[in-house]
Design an enzyme around this catalytic site. Structure first.
Site, PDB file in Angstrom:
ATOM      1  CE  LYS A 200      23.269-111.174 -11.813  1.00 14.72           C
ATOM      2  NZ  LYS A 200      22.821-110.395 -10.637  1.00 14.72           N
ATOM      3  N   GLY A 253      33.055-107.653 -11.141  1.00 13.27           N
ATOM      4  CA  GLY A 253      32.752-108.224  -9.830  1.00 13.27           C
ATOM      5  C   GLY A 253      34.000-108.835  -9.241  1.00 13.27           C
ATOM      6  CB  SER A 254      34.461-111.180  -6.478  1.00 13.39           C
ATOM      7  OG  SER A 254      33.612-112.223  -6.924  1.00 13.39           O
ATOM      8  CB  VAL A 257      31.905-114.232  -9.319  1.00 13.87           C
ATOM      9  CG1 VAL A 257      30.803-114.345 -10.358  1.00 13.87           C
ATOM     10  CG2 VAL A 257      31.353-114.588  -7.945  1.00 13.87           C
ATOM     11  N   GLY A 258      34.451-113.987 -11.334  1.00 13.59           N
ATOM     12  CA  GLY A 258      34.972-113.738 -12.687  1.00 13.59           C
ATOM     13  C   GLY A 258      35.625-114.977 -13.283  1.00 13.59           C
ATOM     14  CD  GLU A 275      37.705-104.012 -16.474  1.00 14.73           C
ATOM     15  OE1 GLU A 275      38.578-103.807 -15.601  1.00 14.73           O
ATOM     16  OE2 GLU A 275      37.939-103.927 -17.683  1.00 14.73           O
ATOM     17  CB  CYS A 309      37.327-102.344  -7.919  1.00 17.86           C
ATOM     18  SG  CYS A 309      36.933-100.990  -9.023  1.00 17.86           S
ATOM     19  CD  GLU A 410      38.379-106.696  -3.756  1.00 18.48           C
ATOM     20  OE1 GLU A 410      37.839-107.750  -4.136  1.00 18.48           O
ATOM     21  OE2 GLU A 410      38.372-105.646  -4.434  1.00 18.48           O
TER      22      GLU A 410
HETATM   23  P1  NAD Z   1      30.363-110.549  -7.021  1.00 19.35           P
HETATM   24  O1  NAD Z   1      31.422-111.204  -7.830  1.00 19.35           O
HETATM   25  O2  NAD Z   1      29.844-111.233  -5.821  1.00 19.35           O
HETATM   26  O3  NAD Z   1      29.073-110.281  -7.957  1.00 19.35           O
HETATM   27  C1  NAD Z   1      29.173-109.556  -9.165  1.00 19.35           C
HETATM   28  C2  NAD Z   1      28.012-109.924 -10.054  1.00 19.35           C
HETATM   29  O4  NAD Z   1      28.162-111.290 -10.453  1.00 19.35           O
HETATM   30  C3  NAD Z   1      26.643-109.830  -9.375  1.00 19.35           C
HETATM   31  O5  NAD Z   1      25.706-109.315 -10.285  1.00 19.35           O
HETATM   32  C4  NAD Z   1      26.325-111.280  -9.049  1.00 19.35           C
HETATM   33  O6  NAD Z   1      24.951-111.562  -8.956  1.00 19.35           O
HETATM   34  C5  NAD Z   1      26.942-111.984 -10.242  1.00 19.35           C
HETATM   35  N1  NAD Z   1      27.238-113.402 -10.039  1.00 19.35           N
HETATM   36  C6  NAD Z   1      27.498-114.042  -8.873  1.00 19.35           C
HETATM   37  N2  NAD Z   1      27.689-115.361  -9.096  1.00 19.35           N
HETATM   38  C7  NAD Z   1      27.558-115.559 -10.421  1.00 19.35           C
HETATM   39  C8  NAD Z   1      27.641-116.693 -11.271  1.00 19.35           C
HETATM   40  N3  NAD Z   1      27.890-117.905 -10.795  1.00 19.35           N
HETATM   41  N4  NAD Z   1      27.471-116.532 -12.602  1.00 19.35           N
HETATM   42  C9  NAD Z   1      27.219-115.311 -13.112  1.00 19.35           C
HETATM   43  N5  NAD Z   1      27.105-114.191 -12.361  1.00 19.35           N
HETATM   44  C10 NAD Z   1      27.280-114.312 -11.032  1.00 19.35           C
HETATM   45  O7  NAD Z   1      30.902-109.096  -6.682  1.00 19.35           O
HETATM   46  P2  NAD Z   1      30.194-107.952  -5.823  1.00 19.35           P
HETATM   47  O8  NAD Z   1      30.231-108.351  -4.389  1.00 19.35           O
HETATM   48  O9  NAD Z   1      28.887-107.568  -6.437  1.00 19.35           O
HETATM   49  O10 NAD Z   1      31.193-106.724  -6.095  1.00 19.35           O
HETATM   50  C11 NAD Z   1      32.386-106.571  -5.413  1.00 19.35           C
HETATM   51  C12 NAD Z   1      33.558-107.026  -6.267  1.00 19.35           C
HETATM   52  O11 NAD Z   1      33.553-106.356  -7.513  1.00 19.35           O
HETATM   53  C13 NAD Z   1      34.893-106.665  -5.632  1.00 19.35           C
HETATM   54  O12 NAD Z   1      35.789-107.738  -5.777  1.00 19.35           O
HETATM   55  C14 NAD Z   1      35.358-105.461  -6.439  1.00 19.35           C
HETATM   56  O13 NAD Z   1      36.754-105.267  -6.449  1.00 19.35           O
HETATM   57  C15 NAD Z   1      34.835-105.799  -7.791  1.00 19.35           C
HETATM   58  N6  NAD Z   1      34.715-104.604  -8.625  1.00 19.35           N
HETATM   59  C16 NAD Z   1      35.594-104.451  -9.658  1.00 19.35           C
HETATM   60  C17 NAD Z   1      35.546-103.325 -10.456  1.00 19.35           C
HETATM   61  C18 NAD Z   1      36.487-103.133 -11.606  1.00 19.35           C
HETATM   62  O14 NAD Z   1      36.161-102.404 -12.516  1.00 19.35           O
HETATM   63  N7  NAD Z   1      37.660-103.756 -11.602  1.00 19.35           N
HETATM   64  C19 NAD Z   1      34.575-102.334 -10.192  1.00 19.35           C
HETATM   65  C20 NAD Z   1      33.695-102.529  -9.133  1.00 19.35           C
HETATM   66  C21 NAD Z   1      33.766-103.675  -8.357  1.00 19.35           C
END
Ligand code: NAD
Length: 520
Positions: A200, A253-254, A257-258, A275, A309, A410
């Site tokens: 996704k 992602g964040s 959400v993680g 991550e 990130c 962040e």
């Molecule tokens: P986000 O957490 O908003 O979204 C990430 C993904 O999760 C998207 O595809 C989103 O649609 C999905 N998502 C959202 N809600 C969900 C749910 N309830 N269930 C399942 N999936 C869901 O993050 P973002 O705004 O896309 O990205 C930015 C964040 O990602 C920052 O915090 C950044 O630090 C982090 N990031 C981390 C790394 C790493 O490797 N550590 C790399 C890149 C980005």
């Protein structure tokens, strides 16, 4: 309203405004990829992918999927797993080699399309595609190296070994900031190990995932081995996490959400690789090469518009050089050229969407309220060429103390906090005092300080005399504390995408009882 819900409302508002215009402009309509077929979402909903440098430019219309689409994709991936797992790993790897070659041929086109959907400047989107190429070649080599172990048995005439097995159907959820590199870090090791996948992509940047997966198909990947379900997190991501036939989830992602993803996955005992966010510190000592550190700070803080990130979001300055360094950094940040990433000479592109702009503005207000000093920037750019997009001025705060929110949370935008210190011990303590632990950096010419920092900084990555960004695919990538849950991408990813099987072969022709018959 949660951040995710706000983002969706914003996107849907943009959708309604621009959907008609998109149709008139002939924006391409994409489907989900399920079992080799391109299918619209069963519920008929779509989302628009718009250029953050120019919202009138619609990149494409993508499915806004739900649980019913996820169920179809899981069935397709499960069916494909029965044959894909039996393809010899070196043959699976050959498809990745071919995909790497095709990506190299298509690099310029895919980079341009990525800048259009995500905003970062062309040099960086070329780097993003290059990372996928590097990952393809690196992981393809693993096709002939999926080593297990052999070990002597404690019993005579008995052979013992361990082998790596694929896990099964893997669900993958990606962010928007590295829209091709991050999917490649997930898909390629999963594929070489014999898994089938459902990815996704982030709702802001699906096209780069489509380009990556199309390349895999063109390289000979069988139907159903990789499936794409595009859509919003709660509707399309959550059902993937909850589906009982999905055996593992890889999420980037964040941290907010993680955490949700991990809790939901626990109900079906799925392993989850997380991550997540960072608040990455660069430490500049009084003996550093200041010119080098300045260049690094500028690139680390404002490269990718601060939306990495690993972005340098805290710069810890030794008191002896702090005034000189801050003044020069501010001068250079003011001179950065902000604009459309497709234009030559532009150094900082837009932020990806209005929600990210709102977050940057919110943290500017928080920092000011807490007493930090705004040295430059601090506002969205909305006039003239900026009026059609989501731009934010490169922003620097001075006088930041380690307990302020701007020093701990962040932002994920072009906003950096300067903090002063007296000793390296104090600097390391400040660097470690936050909840995240992704990347860190030290600028110093003193080898003793460098080794102390390498040992004592609590982070998954430490750079010496380089900024906090710039990871290479063949090293472990990930972090500690609120950044991750112990897994790594790059080197180490195969540990997540395989499961160990221990195999014992008894050729004694009699019953031999371990721990009993040999216990004399
Ligand atoms: P986000 O957490 O908003 O979204 C990430 C993904 O999760 C998207 O595809 C989103 O649609 C999905 N998502 C959202 N809600 C969900 C749910 N309830 N269930 C399942 N999936 C869901 O993050 P973002 O705004 O896309 O990205 C930015 C964040 O990602 C920052 O915090 C950044 O630090 C982090 N990031 C981390 C790394 C790493 O490797 N550590 C790399 C890149 C980005």
């Amino acid at each position: 309203m949660t951040k995710e819900a706000t983002k969706q409302v914003t996107n849907e508002a943009t959708n309604q405004e621009t959907k008609e215009a998109a149709k008139q402009a002939g924006a391409k309509v994409y489907g989900n990829l399920i079992g080799g077929q391109w299918l619209p979402a069963l519920g008929g909903k779509t989302l628009l992918n718009v250029n953050p440098a120019d919202h009138t430019d619609v990149v494409g219309e993508f499915p806004a999927s739900d649980a019913s689409d996820v169920a179809l994709a899981v069935a397709a991936a499960k069916k494909a797993f029965s044959s894909w797992r039996l393809v010899p790993a070196p043959k699976r790897a050959e498809i990745l080699y071919r995909a790497g070659q095709l990506l190299a041929e298509r690099k310029e086109q895919y980079a341009r399309e990525m800048t259009r959907e995500m905003g970062k400047v062309l040099a960086e989107t070329r780097g993003d595609v290059q990372e996928a190429i590097d990952e393809a070649y690196y992981v393809a080599g693993e096709g002939r190296r999926l080593f297990g172990q052999t070990t002597p048995s404690e019993l005579a005439n008995k052979f013992a070994m361990s082998v790596r097995m694929p896990v099964g159907v893997i669900g993958m959820i990606a962010p928007w900031n590295f829209p091709m590199a991050i999917p490649s870090w997930k898909l390629f090791p999963a594929l070489v190990a014999g898994n089938t996948c459902i990815i996704k992509p982030a709702e802001d940047t699906p096209l780069s995932t489509y380009n990556l997966v199309q390349t895999l198909m063109d390289a000979g990947l069988p139907e159903g081995v990789v499936n794409i379900v595009s859509g919003y997190g709660p509707e399309a991501g959550a059902p993937l996490v909850e589906h009982p036939e999905v055996r593992a989830i890889s999420f980037t992602g964040s941290s907010a959400v993680g955490s949700l993803v991990a809790q939901r996955a626990a109900a079906t005992f799925k392993p989850v690789s997380l991550e997540m966010g960072g608040k990455n510190a660069m430490i500049v000592m009084d003996d550093a090469n200041l010119e080098l550190a300045l260049e690094g700070a500028l690139w680390g803080a404002f490269g990718t518009t601060g939306q990495r990130c690993t972005a340098t979001s805290r710069i810890l300055l030794h008191r002896a050089i702090a005034a000189e360094f801050s003044a020069k950094l501010v001068e250079r940040a003011r001179a950065l050229r902000v604009g459309n990433g497709l234009e030559a000479g532009v150094e900082v592109g837009p932020q990806v969407n209005a929600q990210q702009i709102a977050t940057s503005a919110e943290y500017v207000a928080i920092a000011l309220a807490e007493g930090a000093k705004l040295l430059t920037g601090g506002k969205a750019l909305t006039e003239g060429v900026f009026s059609k997009g989501t731009f934010f001025a490169p922003t620097i705060f001075g006088g930041v103390t380690p307990t302020m929110r701007i020093a701990r949370e962040e932002v994920f935008g072009p906003v950096v906090a300067l903090i002063e210190f007296e000793t390296i011990e104090e600097a390391i303590e400040i660097a470690n005092s936050i909840d995240y632990g992704l990347s860190t950096s030290l600028y110093s010419r003193d080898v003793n300080r460098a080794f102390a920092a390498m040992r004592d900084l609590e982070a998954g990555i430490t750079y010496i005399n380089a900024p906090t960004i710039g990871a290479e695919v063949h090293l472990p990538f990930g972090g500690v504390k609120k950044t991750g849950n112990g897994h790594r991408e790059g080197l180490g990813a195969l540990d997540f995408y395989t499961t160990w099987k221990s195999v014992y072969v008894d050729f004694s022709d009699r019953l031999q009882r371990a721990q009993i018959d040999n216990a004399e």
